[in-house]
Design an enzyme around this catalytic site. Structure first.
Site, PDB file in Angstrom:
ATOM      1  N   ASP A 159       0.954  -1.255   0.158  1.00  0.00           N
ATOM      2  CA  ASP A 159      -0.025   0.088  -0.044  1.00  0.00           C
ATOM      3  C   ASP A 159       0.960   1.176   0.122  1.00  0.00           C
ATOM      4  O   ASP A 159       0.610   2.167  -0.788  1.00  0.00           O
ATOM      5  CB  ASP A 159      -1.000   0.030   1.506  1.00  0.00           C
ATOM      6  CG  ASP A 159      -1.892  -1.593   1.366  1.00  0.00           C
ATOM      7  OD1 ASP A 159      -2.540  -1.781   0.633  1.00  0.00           O
ATOM      8  OD2 ASP A 159      -1.349  -2.141   2.286  1.00  0.00           O
ATOM      9  N   HIS A 187      -4.724  -3.311   5.947  1.00  0.00           N
ATOM     10  CA  HIS A 187      -4.357  -3.706   4.603  1.00  0.00           C
ATOM     11  C   HIS A 187      -5.720  -4.005   4.027  1.00  0.00           C
ATOM     12  O   HIS A 187      -6.344  -5.071   4.037  1.00  0.00           O
ATOM     13  CB  HIS A 187      -3.281  -4.723   4.614  1.00  0.00           C
ATOM     14  CG  HIS A 187      -3.260  -5.305   2.944  1.00  0.00           C
ATOM     15  ND1 HIS A 187      -2.910  -4.476   2.058  1.00  0.00           N
ATOM     16  CD2 HIS A 187      -3.759  -6.484   2.384  1.00  0.00           C
ATOM     17  CE1 HIS A 187      -3.084  -5.086   0.982  1.00  0.00           C
ATOM     18  NE2 HIS A 187      -3.555  -6.336   1.128  1.00  0.00           N
TER      19      HIS A 187
HETATM   20  P1  NAX Z   1      -2.048 -18.060  -4.743  1.00  0.00           P
HETATM   21  O1  NAX Z   1      -3.363 -18.649  -4.569  1.00  0.00           O
HETATM   22  O2  NAX Z   1      -1.422 -18.088  -5.816  1.00  0.00           O
HETATM   23  O3  NAX Z   1      -0.878 -18.801  -3.817  1.00  0.00           O
HETATM   24  C1  NAX Z   1      -1.211 -19.080  -2.467  1.00  0.00           C
HETATM   25  C2  NAX Z   1      -0.520 -20.501  -2.193  1.00  0.00           C
HETATM   26  O4  NAX Z   1      -0.566 -20.685  -0.600  1.00  0.00           O
HETATM   27  C3  NAX Z   1      -1.096 -21.680  -2.995  1.00  0.00           C
HETATM   28  O5  NAX Z   1      -0.046 -22.393  -3.443  1.00  0.00           O
HETATM   29  C4  NAX Z   1      -1.842 -22.816  -1.825  1.00  0.00           C
HETATM   30  O6  NAX Z   1      -1.475 -24.038  -2.087  1.00  0.00           O
HETATM   31  C5  NAX Z   1      -0.721 -21.929  -0.656  1.00  0.00           C
HETATM   32  N1  NAX Z   1      -1.250 -22.479   0.634  1.00  0.00           N
HETATM   33  C6  NAX Z   1      -2.635 -22.173   1.162  1.00  0.00           C
HETATM   34  N2  NAX Z   1      -2.728 -22.453   2.340  1.00  0.00           N
HETATM   35  C7  NAX Z   1      -1.316 -22.841   2.980  1.00  0.00           C
HETATM   36  C8  NAX Z   1      -1.045 -23.458   4.076  1.00  0.00           C
HETATM   37  N3  NAX Z   1      -1.598 -23.480   5.244  1.00  0.00           N
HETATM   38  N4  NAX Z   1       0.429 -23.542   4.330  1.00  0.00           N
HETATM   39  C9  NAX Z   1       1.134 -23.547   3.104  1.00  0.00           C
HETATM   40  N5  NAX Z   1       0.702 -23.000   1.943  1.00  0.00           N
HETATM   41  C10 NAX Z   1      -0.415 -22.681   1.854  1.00  0.00           C
HETATM   42  O7  NAX Z   1      -2.232 -16.526  -3.922  1.00  0.00           O
HETATM   43  P2  NAX Z   1      -0.943 -15.421  -4.035  1.00  0.00           P
HETATM   44  O8  NAX Z   1      -1.472 -14.441  -5.271  1.00  0.00           O
HETATM   45  O9  NAX Z   1       0.299 -16.089  -3.918  1.00  0.00           O
HETATM   46  O10 NAX Z   1      -1.300 -14.574  -2.576  1.00  0.00           O
HETATM   47  C11 NAX Z   1      -1.198 -15.287  -1.131  1.00  0.00           C
HETATM   48  C12 NAX Z   1      -1.866 -14.469  -0.349  1.00  0.00           C
HETATM   49  O11 NAX Z   1      -1.457 -12.952  -0.264  1.00  0.00           O
HETATM   50  C13 NAX Z   1      -3.375 -14.154  -0.541  1.00  0.00           C
HETATM   51  O12 NAX Z   1      -3.974 -14.386   0.817  1.00  0.00           O
HETATM   52  C14 NAX Z   1      -3.465 -12.751  -0.857  1.00  0.00           C
HETATM   53  O13 NAX Z   1      -4.820 -12.215  -0.567  1.00  0.00           O
HETATM   54  C15 NAX Z   1      -2.499 -12.028  -0.079  1.00  0.00           C
HETATM   55  N6  NAX Z   1      -2.083 -10.839  -0.509  1.00  0.00           N
HETATM   56  C16 NAX Z   1      -1.837 -10.024   0.440  1.00  0.00           C
HETATM   57  C17 NAX Z   1      -1.200  -8.566  -0.001  1.00  0.00           C
HETATM   58  C18 NAX Z   1      -0.810  -7.611   1.233  1.00  0.00           C
HETATM   59  O14 NAX Z   1      -0.554  -6.673   0.747  1.00  0.00           O
HETATM   60  N7  NAX Z   1      -0.896  -8.088   2.305  1.00  0.00           N
HETATM   61  C19 NAX Z   1      -1.079  -8.203  -1.311  1.00  0.00           C
HETATM   62  C20 NAX Z   1      -0.999  -9.431  -2.232  1.00  0.00           C
HETATM   63  C21 NAX Z   1      -2.146 -10.544  -2.011  1.00  0.00           C
HETATM   64  O15 NAX Z   1      -3.150 -10.183  -2.483  1.00  0.00           O
END
Ligand code: NAX
Length: 366
Positions: A159, A187
């Site tokens: 952000d 966030h």
């Molecule tokens: P993706 O869905 O591409 O990847 C997430 C990965 O996490 C998947 O491969 C899944 O198998 C794995 N996963 C799920 N649960 C798990 C667990 N308990 N242990 C280990 N691995 C696990 O998502 P991606 O685009 O990489 O985003 C990841 C997270 O970041 C999401 O929750 C998203 O909302 C969050 N974000 C946060 C941001 C921030 O600024 N704080 C910005 C970017 C993003 O939106």
């Protein structure tokens, strides 16, 4: 050569990690003289995809990449780690309420907090990225009684960077000449991107933009940037999120540049009247691997209202998961005190790596 450090990444086969892991291995995050051991963690069904990413990392032949290990559980993956990047989270599905998302993730982050408590290095630094990031950080920390709450942070640097990029684009300034932006709060779309302390080429930013543009265009644009990106590319921000993770960890560990302020989601110590016990994005400076809240910024009445609005959302999120938070750790997360000598937040119950000696009453920078 330095000794390698151990970095765990959850969600390591996801979209953000796909951009992030190569930056870490190249030295962009921890420094170009710092070898790394990557402990990559995924859910069991994604281990084959993760193996593919590990092969690609190997094929880059990065001189700083000491070892890669792959894990399908956090208890094993967090062993002896110095840094944890908690990216994997349960995604919000169609028809799912925010409360459902909070509950699903509460379980994941409670388990991760316990695993950090039991298996990570005592000084581990933790960044929570998976959404809802601030409240997930709260849940993880409340489940880690042996660690200090100050070791847990949430990502609001994306952000912060968005706020800088959009201002640079509007004014024609180079982002390197823009300083002291602050993003307050959650966030989420309630965050408050504050330009009242910001400068462009050392002149006040607010004198170089109109109040009207700031309030009715700029703030909503920064707040809703994540949604705008999803609408445009059908997927959430990945490369910019990876860059923000690099920036957050780099500055925390290696220090902010002189005079600069960055935004980090951290436990409130009551600064600026923000309630203790929640993870809120504050203006911070980092030095010696520590962060401290920048005090004394003047906030106008309107700004205070924005700060309260995003605080309220975090308090609501906290009440939605309150039944899942261990009561034993409530006091250590709310009874905070400030150590004036180094400006570092210390916790009154004595948690924190430096606070255990009876001869050391201040958190001395060694
Ligand atoms: P993706 O869905 O591409 O990847 C997430 C990965 O996490 C998947 O491969 C899944 O198998 C794995 N996963 C799920 N649960 C798990 C667990 N308990 N242990 C280990 N691995 C696990 O998502 P991606 O685009 O990489 O985003 C990841 C997270 O970041 C999401 O929750 C998203 O909302 C969050 N974000 C946060 C941001 C921030 O600024 N704080 C910005 C970017 C993003 O939106």
């Amino acid at each position: 050569m330095r000794r390698p450090i151990r970095i765990a990444v959850t969600g390591a086969a996801g979209a953000i990690s796909n951009n992030l892991l190569f930056k870490i291995a190249s030295g962009e995050m921890m420094g170009t003289d710092q070898p790394v051991i990557m402990q990559l963690i995924e859910v069991p069904g994604r281990m084959e995809a993760l193996r593919g990413i590990a092969m690609e990392l190997e094929d880059c032949a990065f001189p700083l990449l000491h070892t890669i290990t792959l894990h399908d559980n956090v208890e094993e993956g967090f062993e002896n780690i110095h840094y944890a990047l908690l990216i994997g989270a349960y995604p919000r599905g169609p028809g799912m309420e925010r409360r459902d998302l909070l509950e699903m993730n509460a379980e994941i982050f409670a388990r991760q907090g316990k695993a950090l408590n039991d298996f990570a290095n005592r000084d581990v630094k933790i960044l929570v990225v998976g959404n809802p990031a601030n409240t997930n950080a709260l849940i993880a920390s409340r489940n880690a009684p042996k660690l200090s709450p100050s070791q847990f942070t949430a990502l609001t640097r994306l952000d912060h960077n968005r706020a800088k990029g959009i201002l640079a684009n509007h004014t024609g300034a180079n982002p390197k000449n823009i300083s002291r932006i602050v993003v307050w709060g959650n966030h989420s779309t309630t965050q408050y991107p504050d330009l009242h302390h910001a400068t462009i080429l050392d002149e006040p930013a607010m004198q170089q933009i109109s109040e009207e543009w700031y309030r009715s265009v700029y703030i909503p644009k920064v707040q809703q940037r994540g949604g705008e990106i999803i609408a445009a590319r059908g997927q959430s921000s990945a490369a910019s999120a990876a860059q923000a993770i690099v920036d957050h960890m780099h500055d925390w560990v290696l220090g902010t540049s002189p005079g600069e302020i960055v935004s980090m989601g951290i436990f409130s110590d009551g600064s600026y009247g923000i309630q203790k016990g929640i993870v809120y994005s504050f203006p911070v400076r980092c030095d010696y691997g520590r962060y401290q809240i920048v005090k004394g910024l003047e906030i106008n009445e309107w700004g205070l209202q924005q700060m309260r609005l995003t605080e309220q959302e975090l308090l609501d999120e906290k009440s939605a998961v309150n039944h899942l938070l261990p009561t034993a750790t409530a006091a250590s997360h709310e009874d905070l005190s400030i150590c004036l000598r180094s400006g570092v937040t210390l916790y009154a119950d004595g948690t924190g790596p430096q606070a255990s000696s009876k001869y050391l009453t201040t958190n001395r920078v060694l």
